[in-house]
Design an enzyme around this catalytic site. Structure first.
Site, mmCIF file in Angstrom:
data_model
loop_
_atom_site.group_PDB
_atom_site.id
_atom_site.type_symbol
_atom_site.label_atom_id
_atom_site.label_comp_id
_atom_site.label_asym_id
_atom_site.label_seq_id
_atom_site.Cartn_x
_atom_site.Cartn_y
_atom_site.Cartn_z
ATOM 1 N N LYS A 1 0.811 -1.222 0.000
ATOM 2 C CA LYS A 1 0.000 0.000 0.000
ATOM 3 C C LYS A 1 0.844 1.272 0.000
ATOM 4 C CE LYS A 1 -4.089 -2.064 0.304
ATOM 5 N NZ LYS A 1 -5.108 -1.919 -0.742
ATOM 6 N N GLU B 1 -9.699 5.925 3.039
ATOM 7 C CA GLU B 1 -10.523 4.841 3.562
ATOM 8 C C GLU B 1 -9.590 3.674 3.850
ATOM 9 O OE1 GLU B 1 -9.855 5.078 0.424
ATOM 10 O OE2 GLU B 1 -9.260 3.013 0.015
ATOM 11 N N SER C 1 1.666 -9.617 -0.849
ATOM 12 C CA SER C 1 1.339 -8.188 -0.723
ATOM 13 C C SER C 1 1.570 -7.616 0.663
ATOM 14 C CB SER C 1 -0.109 -7.957 -1.157
ATOM 15 O OG SER C 1 -0.986 -8.769 -0.400
HETATM 16 C C1 LIG Z 1 -1.676 -6.959 2.533
HETATM 17 C C2 LIG Z 1 -2.804 -6.610 1.637
HETATM 18 N N1 LIG Z 1 -2.931 -7.242 0.465
HETATM 19 C C3 LIG Z 1 -3.940 -6.974 -0.371
HETATM 20 C C4 LIG Z 1 -4.906 -6.055 -0.053
HETATM 21 C C5 LIG Z 1 -6.035 -5.865 -1.018
HETATM 22 O O1 LIG Z 1 -5.976 -4.669 -1.720
HETATM 23 P P1 LIG Z 1 -5.638 -4.654 -3.259
HETATM 24 O O2 LIG Z 1 -6.551 -5.599 -3.924
HETATM 25 O O3 LIG Z 1 -5.893 -3.234 -3.665
HETATM 26 O O4 LIG Z 1 -4.216 -5.016 -3.435
HETATM 27 C C6 LIG Z 1 -4.823 -5.351 1.154
HETATM 28 C C7 LIG Z 1 -5.832 -4.352 1.509
HETATM 29 O O5 LIG Z 1 -5.967 -3.865 2.577
HETATM 30 C C8 LIG Z 1 -3.739 -5.639 2.021
HETATM 31 O O6 LIG Z 1 -3.603 -5.015 3.189
#
Ligand SMILES: Cc1ncc(COP(=O)(O)O)c(C=O)c1O
Lengths: 401, 256
Positions: free
Chosen positions: A98, A120, A386
């Site tokens: 993020k 948000e 992620s």
């Molecule tokens: C670690 C992590 N991965 C994925 C996401 C999902 O978001 P996005 O689909 O925008 O990557 C989030 C959202 O809070 C997150 O904290």
């Protein structure tokens, strides 16, 4: 590193009207027009300024800790009899992908002369990443978060507060990410001049999906380089990422969309099962419509009321998906799978025990599909890890039996 | 001739348009409220089609929408309720709502149903002007539905002109940059109202957002053809024991 400014030729990128195929646009009430238009007119201009790029790159390097490693997960690979690399976004400052986006947007907001930042958040990762860059730049920060998410992501709420942000509970609707987004948009309507809204995913009105994707595109830019160094080939066979709104997936896919040999695998949250009534698998359950000012796939009733989704992971608990992903789905370019709450939990434990890495629950959804892809021994797969799982420990402990 | 055009044809001052949510406070109240508005002396009515995620609305209209949806209100039900309403109601009626439920109903179906029911116009705040112009304008015209666009204090003059050229019926001047139901001081917006007045738009102008009583109504009317009351009215009827009486008293308080 660059911000993918000169790559808009791809048919999977946004067109000049803000659409990806049939999806996208800016379905905004007039009250939001000046804000969104100001952004639309300026975002590419600002992002292509050398001074902007330099500052962005410097912060990603020295503050976020990029490039994030591309790690060959040997025990995991052994288990699935294939080659699996993890793109370690979990090692970024604040613990998820993020922050790539919030660094970019805060620099943009400063150049637009904004004094007040709103955001948000679902899992709290985007909220923390926003609070972090606001502290870094000395700007006021207000984060909207669903009341239910405030409960299930308590450590992140505490972090945001320690970073000086005001966390405002969203008590309407399902009290999760969708409602936090509604409240942030309402705040922006009421504060049209001095405020910038840092959206946390590739959702919302044009130009947000494109802007956020470009800031996140650093993920696939690095993957290409790192993979070439490690394997002699820049292109993997698979790139897998979880999809809430779709920003880590957009970043992980960005520089591969035109390389048709690369299978792009998006993993949505099936919750308790796609057809259980407790799911967030938008591509499977959704129909075209408008959510948060974007035409995309969304979960809705026959008469167009938005349905409350369910996922064990707050970051995937969203009834829509970014317009880019709706397009990848509709065009067949992306392969859309989904993982249940239980599959995600199992995958999180597996990675912890095999590799010593506790993943975020969101990322665990992507890992959960390794078992279903019938990967061959020579296949090279990159999983976008992620985020890290610290924020989810309470949930993990509860399910550790 | 469209009833909105008829109303404004005689260049009236102090047009009172009242917003309420369909199916609120109870499922069967839509026509009761409409009738009472007309009986009380309202010049126009705006019926809200409830949506689960009303982005431009504050808590009062959000709550009324949630309750109306729980009551079973939806577009198809509203059209059922409106069947034959023109036998009794002669004031112009516009429907207000968000674009997603309309898309699901089907835009052309929706416009046809509006015409059959006797609806005069629509306010769809999240339908962008471009989209309307390139995709839907001929359909709205085919079914005799006026589309009313919004302008705000932040809207540039050039854009106001464009909005005025596409709007039919009237232009909805949002009094301040806000969601519905904020009590802002009308007087602070005098420059904006004057600018609108001086622009001599081709459409009549109704001011909305923050109009809540006789005083704010009259301030708005100094600069426009009238005003729209929404949240204050919704709040007034939310716990009413006698809708007929509450509605008529509310209107009389403003109009007298
Ligand atoms: C670690 C992590 N991965 C994925 C996401 C999902 O978001 P996005 O689909 O925008 O990557 C989030 C959202 O809070 C997150 O904290």
């Amino acid at each position: 590193m660059d911000i993918a400014i000169n790559t808009s030729q791809s048919r999977y990128h946004v067109n000049e009207k803000g659409y990806y195929g049939n999806f996208g646009g800016a379905y905004i009430p007039e009250m939001l027009y000046p804000n969104v238009e100001e952004l639309r007119e300026n975002y590419l201009k600002i992002m292509s300024e050398p001074a902007f790029q330099e500052e962005f790159e410097q912060l990603l390097k020295d503050y976020v800790g990029r490039p994030s490693p591309l790690y060959f997960a040997s025990r995991l690979s052994e288990k699935y009899n294939t080659k699996i690399y993890l793109k370690r976004e979990d090692l970024n400052h604040t613990g998820a992908h993020k922050v790539n986006n919030t660094i970019g947007q805060i620099l943009l907001a400063k150049r637009l002369g904004k004094k007040r930042i709103i955001a948000e958040t679902g899992a709290g990762q985007h909220g923390v990443a926003t609070a972090t860059v606001c502290a870094l730049m000395g700007l006021e920060c207000i984060v909207y978060m669903g009341s239910i998410d405030i409960q299930r992501q308590a450590p992140n709420v505490a972090r945001m507060k320690m970073l000086g942000a005001t966390v405002v509970p969203a008590t309407s609707g399902s009290q999760t990410l969708k409602d936090a987004t509604n409240e942030a948009i309402r705040d922006w309507i009421n504060n049209p001049v001095d405020t910038h809204y840092i959206i946390g995913s590739v959702v919302g009105p044009h130009p947000y999906p494109d802007m956020v994707a470009r800031f996140q595109s650093v993920i696939s830019e690095e993957i290409k380089k790192q993979l070439l160094e490690k394997t002699g080939k820049a292109l993997p066979d698979y790139v897998i990422a979880c999809v809430g709104g779709g920003s880590n997936a957009a970043g992980a896919f960005f520089h591969f969309t035109d390389d048709e040999s690369v299978q792009l695998v998006a993993v949505e949250a099936a919750g308790k099962g796609v057809h259980s009534g407790f799911s967030a698998a938008t591509s499977q359950l959704g129909k075209p419509g408008v959510i948060h000012a974007s035409k995309t796939l969304l979960m809705q009733t026959e008469d167009g009321q938005i349905v409350e989704p369910h996922s064990i992971s707050a970051g995937l608990d969203y009834p829509g998906v970014g317009p880019l992903h709706a397009h990848l789905y509709e065009s067949g370019r992306g392969k859309f799978l989904n993982a249940t709450d239980d599959e995600a939990l199992a995958a999180a434990y597996e990675l912890s025990l095999l590799e010593g890495i506790i993943p975020a629950l969101e990322s665990a959804h992507a890992l959960a599909k390794l078992k279903d892809l019938q990967l061959k021994p020579d296949d090279v797969t990159v999983v976008c890890l992620s985020g890290r799982g610290d924020k989810d420990l309470e949930t993990y402990i509860k399910h550790l039996k | 001739m469209n009833r909105i055009d008829q109303l404004f044809g005689n260049k009236p001052k102090e047009v009172l348009n009242i917003y309420f949510t369909a199916g609120f406070p109870n499922h069967g109240d839509t026509l009761t409220v409409l009738q009472a508005l007309q009986d009380g002396g309202a010049d126009m009515a705006e019926i809200g089609m409830p949506f689960s995620d009303p982005l431009a609305d504050g808590p009062v209209i959000q709550d009324s929408s949630t309750r109306a949806i729980k009551n079973g209100m939806r577009i198809s039900v509203l059209f059922e309720q409106l069947k034959g309403f023109r036998e009794k109601i002669h004031i112009p009626v516009v429907l207000m709502g968000y674009i997603n439920p309309v898309l699901q109903y089907g835009v052309e179906n929706f416009l046809r149903s509006c015409q059959e029911a006797g609806v005069d116009g629509l306010i769809l705040p999240d339908l962008p002007m471009d989209e309307y112009e390139t995709e839907y304008k001929p359909l709205f015209e085919k079914y005799g539905q006026h589309l009313i666009f919004l302008v705000t204090p932040e809207t540039s003059e050039a854009r106001i002109r464009k909005i005025d050229s596409l709007s039919r019926g009237f232009v909805y001047a949002v009094s301040s940059s806000s969601t519905t139901g904020k009590d802002k001081d009308m007087k602070l917006q005098e420059d904006y109202f004057r600018k609108l007045q001086d622009m001599k738009l081709q459409n009549p102008v109704l001011v909305g957002f923050g109009i809540r009583d006789k005083a704010t109504f009259q301030t708005a009317c100094q600069y426009s053809n009238g005003a729209i009351i929404g949240s204050a009215f919704v709040k007034a009827i939310e716990n009413s024991a006698n809708l007929q009486e509450t509605v008529q008293a509310f209107v009389r308080n403003i109009k007298q």
